[in-house]
Design an enzyme around this catalytic site. Structure first.
Site, PDB file in Angstrom:
ATOM      1  N   HIS A 108      37.528   5.276  15.803  1.00 11.43           N
ATOM      2  CA  HIS A 108      38.776   5.992  16.074  1.00 11.43           C
ATOM      3  C   HIS A 108      39.904   5.026  16.402  1.00 11.43           C
ATOM      4  O   HIS A 108      39.674   3.833  16.642  1.00 11.43           O
ATOM      5  CB  HIS A 108      38.586   6.955  17.253  1.00 11.43           C
ATOM      6  CG  HIS A 108      38.303   6.240  18.546  1.00 11.43           C
ATOM      7  ND1 HIS A 108      37.032   5.841  18.920  1.00 11.43           N
ATOM      8  CD2 HIS A 108      39.135   5.819  19.545  1.00 11.43           C
ATOM      9  CE1 HIS A 108      37.088   5.235  20.086  1.00 11.43           C
ATOM     10  NE2 HIS A 108      38.358   5.196  20.487  1.00 11.43           N
ATOM     11  N   VAL A 109      41.114   5.550  16.422  1.00 13.22           N
ATOM     12  CA  VAL A 109      42.295   4.817  16.880  1.00 13.22           C
ATOM     13  C   VAL A 109      42.764   5.483  18.163  1.00 13.22           C
ATOM     14  O   VAL A 109      43.110   6.677  18.162  1.00 13.22           O
ATOM     15  CB  VAL A 109      43.426   4.840  15.832  1.00 13.22           C
ATOM     16  CG1 VAL A 109      44.667   4.115  16.368  1.00 13.22           C
ATOM     17  CG2 VAL A 109      42.970   4.212  14.523  1.00 13.22           C
ATOM     18  N   TYR A 191      49.705   1.348  26.875  1.00 15.74           N
ATOM     19  CA  TYR A 191      50.220  -0.005  27.081  1.00 15.74           C
ATOM     20  C   TYR A 191      51.687  -0.095  26.656  1.00 15.74           C
ATOM     21  O   TYR A 191      52.121   0.576  25.731  1.00 15.74           O
ATOM     22  CB  TYR A 191      49.382  -1.009  26.300  1.00 15.74           C
ATOM     23  CG  TYR A 191      47.918  -0.965  26.677  1.00 15.74           C
ATOM     24  CD1 TYR A 191      47.457  -1.589  27.826  1.00 15.74           C
ATOM     25  CD2 TYR A 191      47.002  -0.267  25.889  1.00 15.74           C
ATOM     26  CE1 TYR A 191      46.123  -1.535  28.185  1.00 15.74           C
ATOM     27  CE2 TYR A 191      45.657  -0.208  26.245  1.00 15.74           C
ATOM     28  CZ  TYR A 191      45.225  -0.841  27.389  1.00 15.74           C
ATOM     29  OH  TYR A 191      43.907  -0.778  27.755  1.00 15.74           O
ATOM     30  N   PRO A 194      51.840  -1.544  22.668  1.00 15.41           N
ATOM     31  CA  PRO A 194      50.492  -1.297  22.137  1.00 15.41           C
ATOM     32  C   PRO A 194      50.246  -1.979  20.790  1.00 15.41           C
ATOM     33  O   PRO A 194      51.147  -2.110  19.964  1.00 15.41           O
ATOM     34  CB  PRO A 194      50.449   0.223  22.006  1.00 15.41           C
ATOM     35  CG  PRO A 194      51.865   0.638  21.846  1.00 15.41           C
ATOM     36  CD  PRO A 194      52.661  -0.326  22.683  1.00 15.41           C
ATOM     37  N   HIS A 197      44.879  -0.236  16.753  1.00 14.41           N
ATOM     38  CA  HIS A 197      43.755  -0.787  16.003  1.00 14.41           C
ATOM     39  C   HIS A 197      42.575   0.175  16.027  1.00 14.41           C
ATOM     40  O   HIS A 197      42.564   1.147  16.799  1.00 14.41           O
ATOM     41  CB  HIS A 197      43.334  -2.128  16.611  1.00 14.41           C
ATOM     42  CG  HIS A 197      42.870  -1.994  18.038  1.00 14.41           C
ATOM     43  ND1 HIS A 197      43.735  -1.976  19.112  1.00 14.41           N
ATOM     44  CD2 HIS A 197      41.622  -1.859  18.558  1.00 14.41           C
ATOM     45  CE1 HIS A 197      43.044  -1.845  20.232  1.00 14.41           C
ATOM     46  NE2 HIS A 197      41.763  -1.757  19.923  1.00 14.41           N
TER      47      HIS A 197
END
Length: 252
Positions: A108-109, A191, A194, A197
């Site tokens: 997943h992302v 974050y 970000p 990924h």
């Protein structure tokens, strides 16, 4: 002497205010009660969770399990079967650095950090996310390179596919929307800068430095697979997992 010791009893029909009183001393020594028999009383043990990394490939929790707290995060789900050929090639290439490298499950992302919700907040939180995403459009998700990441606790290192530039624009927009909901619930946002990924391989410990030495070889493999096994996919729904509960939100 205590005044209680002077309490007198008067007989019925007495006409005198000066009737004789008989002093009865009070026994101040308490009797010892018998010890209760608890042999037939059921004892309910305290519900305590002990994390055993050996049960899940040596992985350690990012934060301790607490009864009533539900680990929650927002993400894009990716079909693992479409990446099988690429993942196999990358795993073979990394075996020279660490032959214990394993394939990630539930690829997943992430679109949020893993935060903690109490049970009564799960449903209203999910409704808030659904409402916030109601005008978000579907988009194409693609990847263009490999990057090595290490988690904050330095207990695991990941080999991941990094989202391409076009995908980043959509992902940035979505995480900003999700962050606003998180802040409403006093939860930590994503974050500040970000790096979107999708982790596909992992190994125990901090092996970021070692794996970075072969990053060019890994990127060469990815470049060969772009357009074949590594294709852009249409993202028309997002997911939220909270403990063992799963929610999905469809995009326009």
């Amino acid at each position: 002497m205590s005044g209680l010791a002077y309490i007198c009893g008067y007989g019925y029909g007495s006409n005198s205010d000066e009737s004789d009183c008989e002093y009865v001393p009070i026994d101040r020594k308490r009797q010892k009660l018998p010890t209760p028999d608890l042999s037939k009383v059921s004892i309910v043990p305290q519900d305590e969770h002990v994390d055993d990394p050996e049960l899940h490939g040596g992985r350690s929790r990012s934060f301790p399990h607490v009864r009533g707290n539900w680990a929650t995060f927002i993400y894009i789900k990716y079909l693992e079967g479409e990446l099988q050929n690429l993942v196999d090639k990358l795993q073979t290439a990394t075996s020279f650095i660490d032959n214990s490298c394993q394939k990630c499950k539930d690829i997943h992302v992430s679109l949020s950090r893993t935060v903690v919700l109490t049970y009564h907040l799960i449903t209203p939180f999910s409704i808030s996310i659904q409402t916030a995403l109601k005008n978000v459009e579907s988009f194409e998700l693609g990847f263009d390179s490999v990057k090595v990441y290490c988690n904050e606790e330095k207990t695991r290192t990941f080999i991941a596919l990094k989202a391409d530039c076009a995908s980043n624009q959509y992902l940035q927009k979505i995480t900003k929307i999700v962050d606003e909901v998180l802040l409403e619930y006093k939860l930590e946002p994503f974050y500040e800068d970000p790096s979107f990924h999708m982790s596909i391989l992992w190994v125990n410990g901090n092996k970021q430095k070692e794996l970075t030495t072969i990053i060019q070889d890994l990127n060469h493999i990815v470049a060969e697979e772009i357009g074949r096994s590594l294709k852009s996919v249409l993202v028309n729904k997002l997911h939220c997992k909270s403990g063992n509960k799963h929610f999905q939100y469809f995009l326009e």
